[in-house]
Design a protein around this motif. Structure first.
Motif, short mmCIF file in Angstrom:
data_model
loop_
_atom_site.label_atom_id
_atom_site.label_comp_id
_atom_site.label_asym_id
_atom_site.label_seq_id
_atom_site.Cartn_x
_atom_site.Cartn_y
_atom_site.Cartn_z
N GLU A 50 11.58 -22.83 -10.97
CA GLU A 50 11.30 -23.87 -11.95
C GLU A 50 12.41 -24.92 -11.90
OE1 GLU A 50 10.00 -22.60 -15.87
OE2 GLU A 50 9.53 -20.63 -15.05
N ASP A 51 12.11 -26.13 -12.33
CA ASP A 51 13.07 -27.23 -12.27
C ASP A 51 14.20 -27.04 -13.28
OD1 ASP A 51 11.58 -28.45 -10.30
OD2 ASP A 51 10.43 -29.68 -11.72
N ILE A 52 15.42 -27.19 -12.78
CA ILE A 52 16.60 -27.03 -13.62
C ILE A 52 16.99 -28.40 -14.17
CG2 ILE A 52 19.02 -26.35 -13.66
CD1 ILE A 52 18.34 -24.45 -11.31
N GLN A 53 17.16 -28.45 -15.49
CA GLN A 53 17.57 -29.69 -16.14
C GLN A 53 19.10 -29.75 -16.16
OE1 GLN A 53 15.57 -30.56 -19.84
NE2 GLN A 53 17.45 -31.43 -20.69
N ARG A 54 19.73 -28.59 -16.47
CA ARG A 54 21.19 -28.57 -16.55
C ARG A 54 21.69 -27.17 -16.21
NH1 ARG A 54 22.04 -29.92 -21.86
NH2 ARG A 54 22.65 -27.86 -22.54
N GLU A 55 22.82 -27.11 -15.54
CA GLU A 55 23.42 -25.82 -15.19
C GLU A 55 24.89 -25.87 -15.56
OE1 GLU A 55 24.28 -23.21 -11.19
OE2 GLU A 55 22.35 -24.23 -11.34
N THR A 56 25.36 -24.80 -16.24
CA THR A 56 26.75 -24.74 -16.67
C THR A 56 27.36 -23.41 -16.21
OG1 THR A 56 26.12 -25.96 -18.67
CG2 THR A 56 28.30 -24.93 -18.66
N ALA A 57 28.50 -23.49 -15.55
CA ALA A 57 29.24 -22.29 -15.15
C ALA A 57 30.43 -22.14 -16.08
CB ALA A 57 29.69 -22.40 -13.71
N TYR A 58 30.61 -20.92 -16.63
CA TYR A 58 31.69 -20.66 -17.58
C TYR A 58 32.82 -19.91 -16.89
CZ TYR A 58 28.26 -22.06 -21.06
OH TYR A 58 27.33 -22.77 -21.78
N PRO A 59 34.05 -20.02 -17.44
CA PRO A 59 35.21 -19.36 -16.82
C PRO A 59 35.04 -17.83 -16.69
CG PRO A 59 35.92 -20.91 -18.52
CD PRO A 59 34.43 -20.83 -18.60
N ASP A 60 34.29 -17.23 -17.60
CA ASP A 60 34.12 -15.77 -17.55
C ASP A 60 33.11 -15.34 -16.48
OD1 ASP A 60 31.69 -16.49 -18.67
OD2 ASP A 60 31.97 -15.37 -20.54
N GLY A 61 32.55 -16.29 -15.73
CA GLY A 61 31.61 -15.97 -14.66
C GLY A 61 30.15 -16.11 -15.05
N LYS A 62 29.92 -16.35 -16.33
CA LYS A 62 28.55 -16.52 -16.81
C LYS A 62 28.02 -17.87 -16.37
CE LYS A 62 28.06 -17.31 -21.22
NZ LYS A 62 28.09 -17.13 -22.68
N VAL A 63 26.72 -17.92 -16.02
CA VAL A 63 26.09 -19.18 -15.62
C VAL A 63 24.86 -19.38 -16.50
CG1 VAL A 63 24.92 -20.43 -13.78
CG2 VAL A 63 26.89 -19.00 -13.24
N GLU A 64 24.75 -20.58 -17.10
CA GLU A 64 23.60 -20.89 -17.95
C GLU A 64 22.81 -22.01 -17.31
OE1 GLU A 64 22.48 -21.97 -22.58
OE2 GLU A 64 24.57 -22.06 -21.94
N LYS A 65 21.50 -21.78 -17.20
CA LYS A 65 20.61 -22.81 -16.66
C LYS A 65 19.59 -23.16 -17.73
CE LYS A 65 21.02 -21.09 -11.94
NZ LYS A 65 20.32 -20.64 -10.73
N ILE A 66 19.45 -24.47 -17.97
CA ILE A 66 18.43 -24.93 -18.91
C ILE A 66 17.36 -25.60 -18.07
CG2 ILE A 66 17.91 -26.43 -20.87
CD1 ILE A 66 20.88 -26.03 -21.71
N LEU A 67 16.14 -25.06 -18.19
CA LEU A 67 15.03 -25.58 -17.39
C LEU A 67 14.37 -26.75 -18.09
CD1 LEU A 67 13.47 -22.15 -16.30
CD2 LEU A 67 15.30 -23.45 -15.21
N LYS A 68 13.65 -27.53 -17.33
CA LYS A 68 12.96 -28.70 -17.90
C LYS A 68 11.92 -28.30 -18.93
CE LYS A 68 13.93 -32.04 -14.33
NZ LYS A 68 13.47 -32.74 -13.17
N ASN A 69 11.38 -27.09 -18.81
CA ASN A 69 10.37 -26.65 -19.79
C ASN A 69 11.02 -26.15 -21.08
OD1 ASN A 69 11.32 -24.07 -19.25
ND2 ASN A 69 9.46 -23.35 -18.24
N GLY A 70 12.36 -26.17 -21.13
CA GLY A 70 13.07 -25.78 -22.35
C GLY A 70 13.60 -24.36 -22.35
N CYS A 71 13.23 -23.54 -21.38
CA CYS A 71 13.75 -22.17 -21.30
C CYS A 71 15.23 -22.18 -20.93
CB CYS A 71 13.00 -21.37 -20.23
SG CYS A 71 11.33 -20.91 -20.69
#
Length: 192
Positions: free
Chosen positions: A1-22
């Motif tokens: 699915e299309d990624i709207q935004r991706e954030t990598a955190y110092p603790d190794g966690k990665v958050e992706k916000i998809l265009k559909n809002g998930c």
């Protein structure tokens, strides 16, 4: 699915916000979490293969990968466990339990200690707290087991009782009573 935004955190966690809002959140240990666009459905897939879903109505479905078992907890407190062999257990908020075995035998466990089993052939076994047991057969016969005796009641009204000392007593509908000792010798017979 299309990624709207991706954030990598110092603790190794990665958050992706998809265009559909998930929202997808990936943890360093391999666990990941998906939050629906409305925030009402959450799915966590653990590194060991277990999956936990929280539904909009607050129902929680937990799948144990190793045991291939699903544990569903409903908002009213009902819990349902589904095992890989086909066994299903329902744990009610009032403490009752209902177990359906793979052969379709159903066992009810009541909070007062009583049990009831319903077999596929229609036989019903009820066990009281004191250990006494009533068995209702699909052919109309009935048995009562206590610490003192076992009694079978037949549809025609005949009642046969075997006492713990081995003595047997048969009462017929006609009024006839026959008593045998533990070795099967007749000690009384009131033929009418």
């Amino acid at each position: 699915e299309d990624i709207q935004r991706e954030t990598a955190y110092p603790d190794g966690k990665v958050e992706k916000i998809l265009k559909n809002g998930c929202h997808l959140i990936y943890f360093p240990n391999g666990t990941w979490k998906k939050v629906s666009s409305d925030g009402k459905t959450i799915t966590i897939t653990f590194f060991n293969g277990d999956v936990k879903q929280v539904m909009p109505d607050q129902t929680v479905i937990y799948y144990y990968a190793d045991a291939k078992t699903t544990h569903t907890t409903y908002s009213d407190g009902l819990e349902v466990l589904q095992f890989s062999n086909g066994q299903i257990e329902k744990h009610y908020p009032d403490g009752r339990k209902e177990i359906t075995f793979p052969d379709q035998t159903i066992k009810n466990l009541f909070t007062d200690g009583q049990e009831e089993s319903i077999f596929p052939d229609g036989t019903i076994v009820r066990v009281q707290r004191d250990g006494s047991k009533t068995i209702e057969f699909s052919n109309g016969q009935r048995e009562l087991h206590t610490a003192q005796f076992k009694r079978r009641e037949y549809p025609d009204g005949t009642v046969k009782t075997v006492y713990m000392n081995g003595q047997q007593e048969t009462k017929y509908v006609s009024g006839r009573v026959r008593v045998k000792d533990k070795d099967g010798n007749i000690i009384m017979d009131t033929k009418l």
